[in-house]
Design a protein around this motif. Structure first.
Motif, PDB file in Angstrom:
ATOM      1  N   VAL A   1       0.952  -1.035  -0.196  1.00 55.68           N
ATOM      2  CA  VAL A   1       0.020   0.015   0.235  1.00 55.68           C
ATOM      3  C   VAL A   1       1.148   1.873  -0.227  1.00 55.68           C
ATOM      4  O   VAL A   1       1.810   1.215   0.783  1.00 55.68           O
ATOM      5  CB  VAL A   1      -0.984   0.168   1.595  1.00 55.68           C
ATOM      6  CG1 VAL A   1      -2.164   1.083   0.944  1.00 55.68           C
ATOM      7  CG2 VAL A   1      -2.002  -0.917   1.508  1.00 55.68           C
TER       8      VAL A   1
ATOM      9  N   ALA B   1      -8.838   1.435   4.225  1.00 55.95           N
ATOM     10  CA  ALA B   1      -8.835  -0.228   4.597  1.00 55.95           C
ATOM     11  C   ALA B   1      -9.752  -0.976   5.459  1.00 55.95           C
ATOM     12  O   ALA B   1     -10.083  -1.900   5.033  1.00 55.95           O
ATOM     13  CB  ALA B   1      -7.442  -0.778   5.130  1.00 55.95           C
TER      14      ALA B   1
ATOM     15  N   LEU C   1      -1.889  -3.205   7.819  1.00 53.76           N
ATOM     16  CA  LEU C   1      -1.411  -2.346   6.030  1.00 53.76           C
ATOM     17  C   LEU C   1       0.262  -2.686   6.581  1.00 53.76           C
ATOM     18  O   LEU C   1       0.505  -2.458   7.367  1.00 53.76           O
ATOM     19  CB  LEU C   1      -2.410  -1.223   5.416  1.00 53.76           C
ATOM     20  CG  LEU C   1      -3.236  -0.740   5.328  1.00 53.76           C
ATOM     21  CD1 LEU C   1      -3.443   0.718   4.911  1.00 53.76           C
ATOM     22  CD2 LEU C   1      -3.945  -1.967   4.365  1.00 53.76           C
TER      23      LEU C   1
END
Length: 444
Positions: free
Chosen positions: A61, A81, A89
């Protein structure tokens, strides 16, 4: 809202969906009990049409903060998210300014994230020319590995490694058994490919040929063989590299490979010209290539599926007025990736358990987060409720992404994530609350 249990008719336990009540204590799973198990406290009941799976662990990401926060940022990225079922993440070392290529860059990144997180977030380091001495300090500070490019990255502050620099960085990473993750496109092949100004998506694909990926992946494999390093190929687009990858794995090299939802959901021949929301590097290829990627996932040649969420402002995405050589390359899909892949898998009779393995368990294991990506006693109570009884009509303007640009805009899927639980905290989609996400360090 803190919950003491999550109850559902379909809970993914050891790759099988069973009726269960998952109990939670101090943010971890304390029990996986029968459905009727009595619980004192707050119980989150999933509807009968819903599946409870481990929270998605998205290891690719681009959050872009600090420096390019107008492109995304910790607040908007972690909210997107959570709304899409991703509870963990790992943030890429670019396109933030400064990049995470030094200890100072890491400290600036960590400071920017304080109090901003809705989900748990860790950080990749970066390998760039001249920073070999920075790699061990970054590793000891808890980054999950090091990203490098073998061709220009698109931003000046994160230059690529030439073959000698790549081998030197890989040798250093092997010395402390780190992990090198590679944007595998070859600079020479790209320089020789036709890249004239054009609005045609087919012309853009020709400018990033299959051979660019094959040549770079050969370099990665050769480097892994020579140094013994752990290596990971990022965002595989070309199915023509699958035999190379399978042979390297059979040889025993420590190689893993990821692909992305946009390569599994779209096909080049259906992408309109000048549609910069679909531009990414390497590119989305044809439908036959897409089906070979699905087959490679099922066969275990490809290990993981990650978003490669790489957003930008409308100004950057529209740079050149439709000329795809000038537009920023990157697909925004963090909030929708799991639902999109789950729906496409269902069309191919691939079970949801496989999707969860690719997007949660395998990604968690790749970065050593063994307390995540599974529903088991002692694991973090990170869960996603995916309801096939709810349609998901995607409107870019209603996504939590900072910029309302998405290749998925206008699509409708039968099924969506309706709730996420982060270490026992159930996210309220109407009143999102930042601050309970934590910063992660590599565990070993």
């Amino acid at each position: 809202m803190r919950v003491d249990a999550v109850r559902a008719r379909k809970v993914l336990v050891d790759q099988t969906f069973v009726p269960a009540t998952v109990t939670v204590r101090h943010g971890t799973i304390s029990g996986v009990e029968p459905y009727e198990h009595d619980v004192d406290g707050m119980v989150l009941h999933a509807p009968d049409t819903a599946y409870v799976v481990p929270g998605i662990v998205d290891t690719h990401v681009h959050i872009n903060e600090p420096g390019r926060t107008e492109w995304e940022g910790f607040v908007s990225a972690t909210e997107a998210a959570a709304l899409g079922g991703a509870t963990t993440l790992i943030d890429m070392p670019l396109n933030s300014i400064p990049p995470t290529t030094t200890m100072e860059g890491l400290r600036v990144k960590q400071q920017a994230a304080l109090g901003e997180l809705m989900v748990d977030v860790g950080f990749w380091g970066g390998a760039v020319p001249g920073n070999v001495a920075d790699l061990l300090p970054l590793w000891e500070a808890g980054v999950f590995g090091f990203k490098c490019f073998l061709a220009p990255s698109g931003v000046d502050e994160f230059p690529p490694l030439d073959p000698a620099q790549f081998l030197a960085a890989l040798t250093e990473v092997a010395r402390f058994d780190g992990l090198m993750i590679v944007h595998a496109e070859d600079a020479r092949v790209l320089a020789e490919a036709p890249a004239t100004p054009s609005r045609a998506y087919a012309d853009f694909v020709r400018s990033r040929p299959h051979e660019a990926e094959l040549a770079a992946i050969r370099q990665v494999i050769d480097g892994a063989r020579e140094t013994g390093a752990r290596v990971h190929v990022l965002h595989l687009s070309s199915a023509r590299a699958l035999d190379l990858i399978a042979d390297a794995k059979a040889e025993g090299l420590r190689l893993t490979v990821e692909t992305c939802p946009h390569y599994l959901c779209f096909a080049a021949e259906t992408i309109p010209d000048a549609a910069s929301q679909f531009k990414c590097c390497p590119p989305i290829r044809d439908g036959g290539n897409r089906e070979e990627l699905w087959q490679a996932l099922r066969a275990g040649v490809i290990d993981t599926v990650v978003s490669d969420h790489s957003p930008a402002t409308a100004e950057e995405k529209n740079r050149g007025g439709g000329d795809l050589q000038q537009a920023w390359g990157g697909v925004s899909g963090l909030q929708v990736g799991f639902s999109a892949v789950a729906a496409e898998a269902r069309r191919r009779n691939i079970p949801l358990s496989s999707v969860s393995r690719w997007m949660s368990t395998n990604t968690a294991d790749q970065v050593g987060l063994t307390s995540k990506g599974r529903i088991a006693v002692g694991a973090d109570a990170d869960l996603a409720v995916y309801d096939t009884g709810v349609d998901f009509r995607i409107e870019a303007t209603r996504l939590a992404h900072r910029n309302p640009i998405s290749a998925y805009d206008g699509l409708r899927y039968g099924g969506r994530v309706t709730r996420s639980v982060v270490r026992g905290n159930a996210i309220d989609v109407e009143r999102p609350d930042h601050g309970w996400g934590r910063q992660l360090r590599r565990l070993s």
